[in-house]
Design a protein around this motif. Sequence first.
Motif, mmCIF file in Angstrom:
data_model
loop_
_atom_site.group_PDB
_atom_site.id
_atom_site.type_symbol
_atom_site.label_atom_id
_atom_site.label_comp_id
_atom_site.label_asym_id
_atom_site.label_seq_id
_atom_site.Cartn_x
_atom_site.Cartn_y
_atom_site.Cartn_z
ATOM 1 N N TYR A 194 41.735 39.703 38.020
ATOM 2 C CA TYR A 194 42.434 40.441 36.958
ATOM 3 C C TYR A 194 42.474 39.665 35.641
ATOM 4 N N LYS A 195 42.765 38.373 35.716
ATOM 5 C CA LYS A 195 42.939 37.587 34.491
ATOM 6 C C LYS A 195 41.667 37.487 33.648
ATOM 7 N N LYS A 217 39.324 41.504 27.479
ATOM 8 C CA LYS A 217 40.224 42.427 26.775
ATOM 9 C C LYS A 217 40.044 43.870 27.247
ATOM 10 N N THR A 242 41.074 41.046 31.978
ATOM 11 C CA THR A 242 42.054 41.517 30.998
ATOM 12 C C THR A 242 42.265 40.529 29.850
ATOM 13 N N GLU A 243 42.247 39.223 30.155
ATOM 14 C CA GLU A 243 42.533 38.233 29.110
ATOM 15 C C GLU A 243 41.280 37.840 28.327
ATOM 16 N N ASN A 244 40.171 37.649 29.004
ATOM 17 C CA ASN A 244 38.956 37.207 28.320
ATOM 18 C C ASN A 244 38.130 38.386 27.785
#
Length: 211
Positions: free
Chosen positions: A55-56, A63, A59-61
């Motif tokens: 997930y990270k 977007k 969603t974080e890298n």
Amino acid sequence: MQLEPTTTAASGDPEVPKFAPLSAFEQNGKKLEFRRVTVPQHRMTPLKNAWMQLYKPVTENMKLDMRMNLKSRKVELKTTPETPDAANLQKAADFVHAYILGFEIADAIALLRLDDLYIECFEIKDVKTLRGEHLSRCIGRLAGKSGKTKFTIENATKTRVVLADTRVHILGSFQNIRICRDAICGLILGSPPGKVYSKLRSMCMRLNDTL
């Protein structure tokens, strides 16, 4: 087609043109796109256990929005109005699909960072029709004792290989996948590991000389 304002007969003022309201999938002039990755039943538990590790990065890298639909057993990915790039969406879908196929997250995450990586899948029966004990021996020959043969092919060709029952999945660049596939096909067709290793060594040396 361009809409021109019309005038009312009574006042002569231009009418306000009426447009259909924007849907949630059309914001900032960009149409949001989706990808859905189907999860087999036997991969649901590993997916749940490693969910935050998947997930990270997405969603974080990258977007992107990502969620797990337990009812349909699919991982759903969607672009956001801030990052409507479909290329990132396809990379994220390939990343999740690679983990579902059985690749380690540390290997699959390279699909997010590099552009020239691919996954190739084929079945042993596509190379040679084998049944019963012959098929079992073939799978054992591909893996080798304690996975030695598979590790040797992976290290020599700079690829990652997953043996899932009668299916073979290869992750790597186009050129390296071709060399890895030829080595695996040689083992399936019955070539001794020593002969496959020597051919593999010469092909890798030739490839390194051309680079």
